[in-house]
Design a protein around this motif. Structure first.
Motif, short mmCIF file in Angstrom:
data_model
loop_
_atom_site.label_atom_id
_atom_site.label_comp_id
_atom_site.label_asym_id
_atom_site.label_seq_id
_atom_site.Cartn_x
_atom_site.Cartn_y
_atom_site.Cartn_z
N LYS A 53 0.85 -1.19 0.00
CA LYS A 53 0.00 0.00 0.00
C LYS A 53 0.89 1.25 0.00
CE LYS A 53 -0.36 0.02 5.07
NZ LYS A 53 -1.30 0.03 6.23
N PRO A 54 0.33 2.42 -0.32
CA PRO A 54 1.11 3.66 -0.27
C PRO A 54 1.58 3.95 1.15
CG PRO A 54 -0.93 3.99 -1.50
CD PRO A 54 -1.04 2.64 -0.85
N VAL A 55 2.72 4.58 1.26
CA VAL A 55 3.31 4.88 2.58
C VAL A 55 3.57 6.38 2.70
CG1 VAL A 55 4.35 2.60 2.78
CG2 VAL A 55 5.66 4.44 1.69
N ASN A 56 4.00 6.81 3.87
CA ASN A 56 4.25 8.22 4.14
C ASN A 56 5.74 8.51 4.29
OD1 ASN A 56 1.45 8.47 4.18
ND2 ASN A 56 1.32 8.40 6.41
N ALA A 57 6.09 9.79 4.34
CA ALA A 57 7.49 10.16 4.52
C ALA A 57 7.59 11.52 5.20
CB ALA A 57 8.23 10.20 3.17
N VAL A 58 8.64 11.69 6.00
CA VAL A 58 8.98 12.99 6.57
C VAL A 58 10.42 13.27 6.14
CG1 VAL A 58 9.74 11.97 8.77
CG2 VAL A 58 9.10 14.40 8.67
N ASN A 59 10.68 14.52 5.76
CA ASN A 59 11.97 14.86 5.16
C ASN A 59 12.55 16.12 5.80
OD1 ASN A 59 14.14 15.07 3.39
ND2 ASN A 59 12.94 16.06 1.78
N PHE A 60 13.68 15.97 6.48
CA PHE A 60 14.44 17.09 7.06
C PHE A 60 15.30 17.64 5.93
CE2 PHE A 60 18.06 18.93 9.23
CZ PHE A 60 17.62 19.36 10.46
N ASP A 61 14.87 18.78 5.35
CA ASP A 61 15.51 19.22 4.11
C ASP A 61 15.31 20.71 3.90
OD1 ASP A 61 16.71 19.23 1.60
OD2 ASP A 61 15.55 17.52 0.87
N ALA A 62 16.27 21.33 3.23
CA ALA A 62 16.14 22.73 2.84
C ALA A 62 15.27 22.87 1.60
CB ALA A 62 17.52 23.34 2.58
N HIS A 63 15.08 21.76 0.89
CA HIS A 63 14.33 21.76 -0.37
C HIS A 63 13.18 20.76 -0.29
CE1 HIS A 63 18.71 22.34 -0.98
NE2 HIS A 63 18.31 23.41 -1.64
N THR A 64 12.20 20.92 -1.18
CA THR A 64 11.06 20.00 -1.17
C THR A 64 11.36 18.70 -1.89
OG1 THR A 64 10.16 20.87 -3.26
CG2 THR A 64 9.42 21.93 -1.21
N ASP A 65 12.23 18.76 -2.90
CA ASP A 65 12.45 17.65 -3.82
C ASP A 65 11.11 17.16 -4.37
OD1 ASP A 65 15.11 17.94 -3.37
OD2 ASP A 65 15.31 16.23 -2.03
N PHE A 66 10.23 18.14 -4.62
CA PHE A 66 8.89 17.87 -5.15
C PHE A 66 8.70 18.66 -6.44
CE2 PHE A 66 4.26 17.32 -4.93
CZ PHE A 66 4.14 16.09 -4.30
N ARG A 67 9.77 18.73 -7.22
CA ARG A 67 9.74 19.51 -8.44
C ARG A 67 9.01 18.79 -9.57
NH1 ARG A 67 16.01 20.87 -8.43
NH2 ARG A 67 15.68 21.05 -10.67
N ILE A 68 8.89 19.46 -10.71
CA ILE A 68 8.07 18.95 -11.82
C ILE A 68 8.59 17.61 -12.34
CG2 ILE A 68 7.29 21.23 -12.51
CD1 ILE A 68 9.37 21.12 -14.77
N LEU A 69 7.69 16.87 -12.98
CA LEU A 69 8.00 15.53 -13.49
C LEU A 69 8.61 15.67 -14.88
CD1 LEU A 69 4.60 13.90 -12.45
CD2 LEU A 69 6.69 14.07 -11.09
N GLU A 70 9.86 16.05 -14.92
CA GLU A 70 10.53 16.34 -16.20
C GLU A 70 11.52 15.24 -16.58
OE1 GLU A 70 12.74 19.94 -15.59
OE2 GLU A 70 13.71 19.19 -13.78
N GLY A 71 11.52 14.14 -15.82
CA GLY A 71 12.57 13.13 -15.93
C GLY A 71 13.23 13.02 -14.57
N ARG A 72 13.64 11.83 -14.19
CA ARG A 72 14.08 11.59 -12.82
C ARG A 72 15.42 12.22 -12.48
NH1 ARG A 72 13.83 11.14 -9.07
NH2 ARG A 72 14.55 9.17 -8.22
N HIS A 73 15.43 12.93 -11.36
CA HIS A 73 16.67 13.51 -10.81
C HIS A 73 16.48 13.72 -9.31
CE1 HIS A 73 14.64 17.39 -10.73
NE2 HIS A 73 14.43 17.34 -12.03
N SER A 74 17.49 14.29 -8.66
CA SER A 74 17.45 14.39 -7.20
C SER A 74 16.42 15.40 -6.69
CB SER A 74 18.84 14.76 -6.66
OG SER A 74 19.21 16.05 -7.09
#
Length: 254
Positions: free
Chosen positions: A82-103
C-alpha cells in the motif's frame, strides 16, 4: 546490540557513473539519457529496499543523492502492499516537476506513481523554493505539508518541538520513511552546502524523535560529500552520519 545488525555493503553504480560522465547535462538529448540512468538506479534501490522490508527488517540507507528517496518509498510501499508516508528534514522540497528523474523530484514522482500517500517537509528554506513548487504544495494540503526553517528559527512563529509533533501526527498512521538531507545542516560538505539551518543537535533529535515511532520503517541519510571538504577534518561528515545512525538505532531500542 551488534547481533541485531547486518551490513549489506553498497550498490555498485560504477557503470552508471561511467555512462553519466560521458554526458553533458546542458544538452537536451544527453539530459534525457541521464534521466534514464537515474531510472535504472531507481529499480536497483527499490528492489533491495523491498527485499529488506519484506524480511521484516528496517533499512538504513546512506549516501548518494536524494534521488534515492523514490526507490526507498517505492520499495517500502511494495513491501507493505500500500502507499506509505514520509517525513523529510531538508532545505528543499524535492517535489519539483516531473521532467525526468533527478534528485529534485524523488518525492513528486513517488506521489504521482501512487507510492507516497502523505509527505511532510521539515525545515524547508523559503529562499530555495520556486513559486511554482509553493503553488503545487498549496493545492495538495491534505497530503503534503511543510514547516519552514524561517518560521521556526528566524520569525520564531512556530516551535521546533511542536512542529515535530505536528509532522508525526500527520504521517504516523501508516508506515513511513525518515529522510534527512545533510545539506540542510550548516557547514556540512554536500552538493548544496548551506551556512544557515537547523543545528546538528536538532537534526539528531529529529532522527531520534521519529525513529521512536513503531511505524518508522527506514532511515535515509543523503547528499553528504566528504570529497568536497578540503579541511584536515574531512572524516567528520562520516562521524556525523554514524551519530545519526546510532541515534535511530537507539530510538528503535536496538
Amino acid at each position: 546490540k551488534g547481533n541485531y545488525l547486518l551490513v549489506l555493503g553498497k550498490l555498485n553504480v560504477t557503470d552508471l557513473v561511467e555512462k553519466a560522465n560521458l554526458l553533458d547535462s546542458n544538452n537536451k538529448e544527453h539530459r534525457k539519457e541521464l534521466f534514464k540512468l537515474v531510472e535504472q538506479l531507481d529499480i536497483e534501490v527499490s528492489h533491495i529496499i523491498h527485499k529488506i522490508c519484506n524480511a521484516g527488517k528496517i533499512p538504513i540507507i546512506v549516501g548518494g543523492g536524494h534521488n534515492n528517496a523514490y526507490g526507498n518509498i517505492k520499495g517500502l510501499a511494495l513491501a507493505k502492499g500500500k502507499p506509505v508516508n514520509a517525513v523529510n528534514f531538508d532545505a528543499h522540497t524535492d517535489f519539483r516537476i516531473l521532467e525526468g528523474r533527478h534528485s529534485g523530484n524523488g518525492f513528486s514522482y513517488a506521489y504521482e506513481d501512487g507510492f507516497l500517500k502523505k509527505y511532510f517537509v521539515f525545515g524547508l528554506h523559503e529562499n530555495f523554493v520556486s513559486k511554482s513548487v509553493f503553488n503545487t504544495l498549496k493545492e495538495l494540503t491534505s497530503r503534503v505539508k511543510y514547516v519552514t526553517y524561517e518560521e521556526v528559527e528566524v520569525k520564531r512563529e512556530k516551535n521546533f518541538e511542536s512542529e515535530l509533533e505536528n509532522a508525526l501526527n500527520f504521517i504516523k498512521n501508516e508506515p513511513f520513511g525518515v529522510e534527512l538531507d545533510l545539506d540542510a545542516i550548516p557547514n556540512i560538505p554536500s552538493s548544496a552546502m548551506t551556512l544557515s539551518g537547523f543545528s546538528v543537535d536538532k537534526a539528531r533529535h529529529y532522527v531520534y524523535y521519529f525513529g521512536k515511532h513503531q511505524n518508522a520503517s527506514y532511515l535515509h541519510i543523503c547528499e553528504g560529500a566528504p570529497s568536497l571538504d578540503d579541511s584536515k577534518n574531512n572524516h567528520l561528515t562520516g562521524k556525523l552520519i554514524a551519530s545519526l545512525i546510532t541515534d535511530f538505532m537507539k530510538a528503535k531500542n536496538c
